[in-house]
Motif scaffolding. Structure first.
Motif, PDB file in Angstrom:
ATOM      1  N   LEU A  11       0.851  -1.204   0.000  1.00  8.24           N
ATOM      2  CA  LEU A  11       0.000   0.000   0.000  1.00  8.24           C
ATOM      3  C   LEU A  11       0.879   1.243   0.000  1.00  8.24           C
ATOM      4  O   LEU A  11       0.660   2.193   0.742  1.00  8.24           O
ATOM      5  CB  LEU A  11      -0.907   0.008   1.236  1.00  8.24           C
ATOM      6  N   GLY A  12       1.914   1.189  -0.860  1.00  9.98           N
ATOM      7  CA  GLY A  12       2.806   2.346  -0.973  1.00  9.98           C
ATOM      8  C   GLY A  12       2.299   3.310  -2.034  1.00  9.98           C
ATOM      9  O   GLY A  12       1.091   3.459  -2.226  1.00  9.98           O
ATOM     10  N   ARG A  13       3.242   3.921  -2.782  1.00  9.75           N
ATOM     11  CA  ARG A  13       2.883   4.932  -3.799  1.00  9.75           C
ATOM     12  C   ARG A  13       1.824   4.411  -4.755  1.00  9.75           C
ATOM     13  O   ARG A  13       0.806   5.036  -4.997  1.00  9.75           O
ATOM     14  CB  ARG A  13       4.119   5.300  -4.626  1.00  9.75           C
ATOM     15  N   LEU A  14       2.069   3.240  -5.337  1.00 15.48           N
ATOM     16  CA  LEU A  14       1.114   2.709  -6.309  1.00 15.48           C
ATOM     17  C   LEU A  14       0.042   1.837  -5.657  1.00 15.48           C
ATOM     18  O   LEU A  14      -1.105   1.819  -6.121  1.00 15.48           O
ATOM     19  CB  LEU A  14       1.853   1.905  -7.393  1.00 15.48           C
ATOM     20  N   GLU A  41      -0.524   1.458   7.408  1.00 24.11           N
ATOM     21  CA  GLU A  41      -1.121   1.266   6.074  1.00 24.11           C
ATOM     22  C   GLU A  41      -2.418   0.452   6.182  1.00 24.11           C
ATOM     23  O   GLU A  41      -3.386   0.705   5.456  1.00 24.11           O
ATOM     24  CB  GLU A  41      -0.106   0.588   5.138  1.00 24.11           C
ATOM     25  N   SER A  76       9.567  -4.931  -5.948  1.00 23.68           N
ATOM     26  CA  SER A  76       9.724  -5.807  -7.120  1.00 23.68           C
ATOM     27  C   SER A  76      10.369  -7.158  -6.801  1.00 23.68           C
ATOM     28  O   SER A  76       9.999  -8.177  -7.384  1.00 23.68           O
ATOM     29  CB  SER A  76      10.549  -5.086  -8.186  1.00 23.68           C
ATOM     30  N   HIS A  79       7.868 -10.066  -5.983  1.00 25.06           N
ATOM     31  CA  HIS A  79       6.762 -10.450  -6.868  1.00 25.06           C
ATOM     32  C   HIS A  79       6.713 -11.942  -7.166  1.00 25.06           C
ATOM     33  O   HIS A  79       5.662 -12.575  -7.041  1.00 25.06           O
ATOM     34  CB  HIS A  79       6.818  -9.664  -8.188  1.00 25.06           C
ATOM     35  N   GLU A  96       2.121  -6.256 -10.292  1.00 21.19           N
ATOM     36  CA  GLU A  96       2.749  -5.067 -10.865  1.00 21.19           C
ATOM     37  C   GLU A  96       4.034  -5.464 -11.588  1.00 21.19           C
ATOM     38  O   GLU A  96       4.596  -6.523 -11.381  1.00 21.19           O
ATOM     39  CB  GLU A  96       3.070  -4.055  -9.747  1.00 21.19           C
ATOM     40  N   LYS A  97       4.492  -4.589 -12.460  1.00 17.32           N
ATOM     41  CA  LYS A  97       5.763  -4.781 -13.140  1.00 17.32           C
ATOM     42  C   LYS A  97       6.898  -4.435 -12.184  1.00 17.32           C
ATOM     43  O   LYS A  97       6.657  -3.667 -11.248  1.00 17.32           O
ATOM     44  CB  LYS A  97       5.855  -3.934 -14.409  1.00 17.32           C
ATOM     45  N   MET A 126       0.314  -0.940 -17.651  1.00 16.23           N
ATOM     46  CA  MET A 126      -0.946  -0.200 -17.809  1.00 16.23           C
ATOM     47  C   MET A 126      -0.957   0.726 -19.017  1.00 16.23           C
ATOM     48  O   MET A 126      -2.028   1.146 -19.458  1.00 16.23           O
ATOM     49  CB  MET A 126      -1.277   0.592 -16.523  1.00 16.23           C
ATOM     50  N   HIS A 184       8.574  -0.282 -18.978  1.00 15.00           N
ATOM     51  CA  HIS A 184       7.337   0.069 -19.690  1.00 15.00           C
ATOM     52  C   HIS A 184       7.627   0.347 -21.169  1.00 15.00           C
ATOM     53  O   HIS A 184       6.871  -0.045 -22.046  1.00 15.00           O
ATOM     54  CB  HIS A 184       6.714   1.347 -19.105  1.00 15.00           C
TER      55      HIS A 184
HETATM   56  P1  NAI Z   1       6.556   1.646  -2.241  1.00 11.37           P
HETATM   57  O1  NAI Z   1       7.897   1.444  -1.647  1.00 11.37           O
HETATM   58  O2  NAI Z   1       5.947   2.999  -2.229  1.00 11.37           O
HETATM   59  O3  NAI Z   1       5.527   0.629  -1.553  1.00 11.37           O
HETATM   60  C1  NAI Z   1       5.855  -0.707  -1.255  1.00 11.37           C
HETATM   61  C2  NAI Z   1       4.745  -1.297  -0.399  1.00 11.37           C
HETATM   62  O4  NAI Z   1       5.049  -2.673  -0.118  1.00 11.37           O
HETATM   63  C3  NAI Z   1       4.568  -0.606   0.954  1.00 11.37           C
HETATM   64  O5  NAI Z   1       3.191  -0.567   1.265  1.00 11.37           O
HETATM   65  C4  NAI Z   1       5.265  -1.566   1.924  1.00 11.37           C
HETATM   66  O6  NAI Z   1       4.728  -1.471   3.233  1.00 11.37           O
HETATM   67  C5  NAI Z   1       4.934  -2.904   1.278  1.00 11.37           C
HETATM   68  N1  NAI Z   1       5.873  -3.960   1.656  1.00 11.37           N
HETATM   69  C6  NAI Z   1       7.203  -3.855   1.848  1.00 11.37           C
HETATM   70  N2  NAI Z   1       7.716  -5.062   2.210  1.00 11.37           N
HETATM   71  C7  NAI Z   1       6.679  -5.928   2.215  1.00 11.37           C
HETATM   72  C8  NAI Z   1       6.559  -7.309   2.510  1.00 11.37           C
HETATM   73  N3  NAI Z   1       7.609  -8.043   2.875  1.00 11.37           N
HETATM   74  N4  NAI Z   1       5.328  -7.891   2.438  1.00 11.37           N
HETATM   75  C9  NAI Z   1       4.263  -7.168   2.075  1.00 11.37           C
HETATM   76  N5  NAI Z   1       4.311  -5.847   1.789  1.00 11.37           N
HETATM   77  C10 NAI Z   1       5.512  -5.234   1.847  1.00 11.37           C
HETATM   78  O7  NAI Z   1       6.675   1.088  -3.727  1.00 11.37           O
HETATM   79  P2  NAI Z   1       5.812   1.499  -5.011  1.00 11.37           P
HETATM   80  O8  NAI Z   1       6.461   2.644  -5.698  1.00 11.37           O
HETATM   81  O9  NAI Z   1       4.380   1.565  -4.677  1.00 11.37           O
HETATM   82  O10 NAI Z   1       6.101   0.223  -5.954  1.00 11.37           O
HETATM   83  C11 NAI Z   1       5.508  -1.040  -5.684  1.00 11.37           C
HETATM   84  C12 NAI Z   1       5.599  -1.889  -6.962  1.00 11.37           C
HETATM   85  O11 NAI Z   1       4.845  -1.251  -7.975  1.00 11.37           O
HETATM   86  C13 NAI Z   1       7.018  -2.039  -7.510  1.00 11.37           C
HETATM   87  O12 NAI Z   1       7.162  -3.349  -7.993  1.00 11.37           O
HETATM   88  C14 NAI Z   1       7.096  -1.043  -8.658  1.00 11.37           C
HETATM   89  O13 NAI Z   1       7.949  -1.473  -9.697  1.00 11.37           O
HETATM   90  C15 NAI Z   1       5.654  -1.021  -9.130  1.00 11.37           C
HETATM   91  N6  NAI Z   1       5.292   0.299  -9.696  1.00 11.37           N
HETATM   92  C16 NAI Z   1       4.708   0.320 -10.926  1.00 11.37           C
HETATM   93  C17 NAI Z   1       4.366   1.544 -11.503  1.00 11.37           C
HETATM   94  C18 NAI Z   1       3.715   1.573 -12.833  1.00 11.37           C
HETATM   95  O14 NAI Z   1       3.863   2.577 -13.527  1.00 11.37           O
HETATM   96  N7  NAI Z   1       2.997   0.542 -13.226  1.00 11.37           N
HETATM   97  C19 NAI Z   1       4.616   2.819 -10.823  1.00 11.37           C
HETATM   98  C20 NAI Z   1       5.186   2.657  -9.496  1.00 11.37           C
HETATM   99  C21 NAI Z   1       5.512   1.434  -8.973  1.00 11.37           C
END
Ligand code: NAI
Length: 339
Positions: A11-14, A41, A76, A79, A96-97, A126, A184
């Motif tokens: 539940l981070g940025r995306l 979160e 990532s 995944h 997610e990618k 996406m 992407h």
């Molecule tokens: P982020 O760092 O903001 O969020 C990561 C989330 O994962 C946080 O909620 C964290 O608490 C949780 N987390 C961390 N360790 C964990 C674990 N062991 N078990 C369960 N949850 C855990 O990262 P962000 O930017 O949201 O990226 C997440 C994924 O989304 C990445 O794989 C990134 O490549 C992808 N992404 C894709 C985008 C797109 O354009 N399609 C844009 C941004 C990210």
């Protein structure tokens, strides 16, 4: 079944964007459960999104029999393991990618996906669900550009995220600039051309934050790709865009060329003031691709309900990651790499 109960991990940025969409904007989906190591979160999801069940342990969520499908939006490097676990527990999976950061692990994941043909697997590229990219794809398929000869892609994140990226770069594994950002663009090049990449040559430079050299990360990188039929690809990737979020794609063909978001405009407003003629720009990925994230989630749920295979699959994940990792290797060795 006419309503899919979804559990989301991350539940981070995306993750927050997907969770909000699943709670409010996706037809026939209910955001039933969330998983995060952070209590804050889980509280957010309960208070803001009305989610009933929160897990700190991913295995507990995938074993919950009330959950039909899992959305993976975690870092990532997690995944592949999370995809495999969810499939083995009988869930449909959206990830997610990138699909993973290691080719052996991705291949192992693909063989698990193949063992569960009745469960859907979809990867989050996406941009394939963005109306402008779809419009361009239609033109290409109708032959309006003739034969494609070159595709040039920019994917540059806003500089306001760079400082925190620099701070955490040593401890978190993004997979490197090409797997994190260019993936992407690599997927779009494969999608537009129907070709695979055979050779890459990548270079890069850290200028604003030279300390990124010490952790093997890049602020700005570029790569040239040669595809199976000699079509060319040019990637520009970065994390230091001062005007916002710059995603731009150019297709050049034998009969014409087109550009998607040649200037990353936010809307149709033009401001005229003491700064001159100002066009506001999109600031981040949730803003630029807000509808595309909703469209892809709707498509995933529809695939489950209508028993249709998602159009973006694990092979797309494998092939794009191979190219991204080849770019990383090319940059690190300063060599042309055969994929
Ligand atoms: P982020 O760092 O903001 O969020 C990561 C989330 O994962 C946080 O909620 C964290 O608490 C949780 N987390 C961390 N360790 C964990 C674990 N062991 N078990 C369960 N949850 C855990 O990262 P962000 O930017 O949201 O990226 C997440 C994924 O989304 C990445 O794989 C990134 O490549 C992808 N992404 C894709 C985008 C797109 O354009 N399609 C844009 C941004 C990210």
């Amino acid at each position: 079944m006419n309503e899919i109960r979804v559990g989301i991990v991350g539940l981070g940025r995306l993750g927050k964007v997907h969770a909000h969409n699943l709670a409010y904007n996706v037809a026939n989906a209910t955001l039933y459960a969330v998983c995060s190591p952070l209590d804050s979160e889980i509280e957010y999801a309960k208070n803001e999104l009305g989610v009933k069940v929160g897990y700190t342990d991913y295995e507990d969520m995938v074993k919950d029999e009330q959950v039909d499908a899992i959305f993976i939006v975690s870092p990532s490097g997690l995944h592949c393991t999370q995809i495999q676990l969810a499939l083995k527990c009988g869930k449909h999976v959206f990830s997610e990618k990138p699909i993973g950061l290691n080719i052996d692990e991705i291949n192992e994941t693909i063989s698990v996906i193949n063992q569960y043909p009745n469960q859907k697997f979809m990867l989050g590229f996406m941009r394939r669900f963005d109306k402008d990219y779809l419009y361009a794809k239609d033109l290409v398929e109708k032959g309006e550009l003739g034969d494609l000869t070159l595709i040039r892609c920019y994917g540059i994140d806003p500089s306001d995220g760079l400082e925190s990226f620099v701070k955490f770069a040593g401890s978190s594994n993004s997979g490197g600039l090409f797997a994190d950002m260019s993936i992407h663009d690599i997927d779009l090049i494969r999608w537009f051309t129907g070709q695979e990449v055979k050779k890459v040559w990548a270079i890069g430079k850290n200028a604003a934050y030279k300390e990124l050299d010490d952790v093997g990360e890049l602020e700005t990188g570029a790569a040239m790709l040669q595809l199976g039929d000699n079509t060319m690809g040019i990637l520009v990737a970065g994390r230091n865009c001062h005007h916002g979020y710059h995603v731009e794609t150019e297709l050049i063909g034998t009969k014409g060329m087109l550009r998607i978001a040649q200037v990353p405009e936010k809307n149709l407003v033009t401001i005229m003031n003491e700064h001159g003629v100002v066009r506001p720009t999109s600031q981040n990925f949730p803003e630029r691709f807000s509808q595309a994230f909703i469209n892809e989630a709707n498509d995933f749920i529809e695939c489950i309900l209508t028993d249709r295979q998602p159009s973006v699959n694990a092979i797309d994940g494998l092939e794009s990651t191979k190219v991204a990792l080849a770019c990383k290797e090319s940059y690190e060795k300063n060599q042309l790499i055969t994929v």
